[in-house]
Scaffold this motif. Structure first.
Motif: not given
Length: 300
Positions: A23, A27, A44, A46, A49
């Motif tokens: 997130g 990051t 991650n 997702t 990312r």
């Protein structure tokens, strides 16, 4: 030779890090370790990312378990405690050093520390006192509270200090989260007062909020020193020690604050609960104390 020793003799000479969670905060953490030449494996939920970080030198992992296997030092920065359990459900944590920077309650941190111990990992919990733009910027003043394994903190302290300053607050794994929430609770209380103050002046066309702001900031800074007196009174148990404005006098003044709010068309709902506690303490303990007795009323 231990796994940690093997890792520290990597090409970069820096401790490899695995980071779970990309997130905004994750990051930011990742970029500071990459900038400091730490080999970094990222995962991650997702996958997209991770793409930009891979372009900057990070190694992607296809699963959280694969990411954990890549490094001894595993840092987790996910949504909540449940997310941590889900992400690490299939990971082999034996011999790992798990640093959990996910925002949790103290009880959740203690339970997660025991959960990690049962799986053969050392555990350190963290409370991040910074927002993402402060990460990697020492002069911004951000830092992270850490609690849990002293040995883990001492061994990896230099690596953990790359993104932000470190403050170790003890072996009780719940203490980092407790410090975090305590400070943030005070912050929200301050913001409540700030918002009430701005509401009071908002209908006055001749008072510019931008001009008013420095006055408010200066006043809050001047009053902040009072936390030391409160702490001293709590330690000694003498709530009359060093009192400047006693409770009776302050309670007597509260009707003026409430009347002013009404006259300015401002709800007093941010102030009234605290004023009610002040009045209760006055009725129970007399008027010579400071405001510190309100702490006792909050304890259940």
């Amino acid at each position: 030779m231990t796994a940690n020793t093997r890792e520290k003799t990597s090409t970069s000479g820096k401790t490899p890090v695995t980071l779970l969670g990309l997130g905004a905060m994750g990051t930011a953490l990742a970029r500071t370790w990459l900038a400091a030449d730490h080999p970094l494996t990222v995962w991650n939920r997702t996958p997209g990312r991770a793409a930009r970080l891979v372009g900057e030198g990070a190694k992607p992992a296809g699963s959280a378990a694969e990411a954990v296997a890549a490094s001894t030092l595993v840092v987790v920065c996910l949504l909540d405690d449940a997310s941590v359990g889900e992400a690490l459900a299939e990971a082999d944590l034996a011999g790992k050093d798990l640093v959990n920077l996910t925002t949790t309650t103290p009880a959740q941190a203690r339970a997660r520390a025991e959960w990690a111990r049962e799986r053969g990992a050392r555990y350190l919990d963290g409370g991040i006192m910074a927002v993402p733009p402060m990460i990697g910027v020492p002069e911004a003043g951000g830092y992270v509270f850490y609690s849990g394994s002293t040995e883990l903190f001492e061994e990896h302290g230099e690596t953990l200090a790359v993104p932000a300053g470190t403050r170790y607050v003890g072996e009780d794994a719940g203490h980092a989260a407790l410090h975090d929430v305590a400070l943030l609770s005070a912050m929200y209380g301050m913001f409540a007062g700030v918002h009430h103050a701005f509401a009071l002046i908002s209908k006055e066309e001749s008072i510019d909020p931008v001009t008013f702001a420095p006055l408010l900031a200066e006043w809050l800074s001047a009053m902040a020193g009072g936390v030391h007196l409160t702490a001293d009174q709590l330690r000694s148990g003498d709530y009359t020690k060093g009192v400047v404005s006693h409770l009776a006098m302050q309670v007597a003044g509260t009707p003026t604050f409430l009347a002013t709010a009404e006259q300015q068309g401002v709800s007093a709902e941010l102030l009234r609960p605290y004023f009610d506690l002040m009045a209760r303490r006055l009725a129970e303990a007399g008027g010579e104390e400071d405001l510190t007795g309100v702490v006792d009323l909050l304890l259940r």
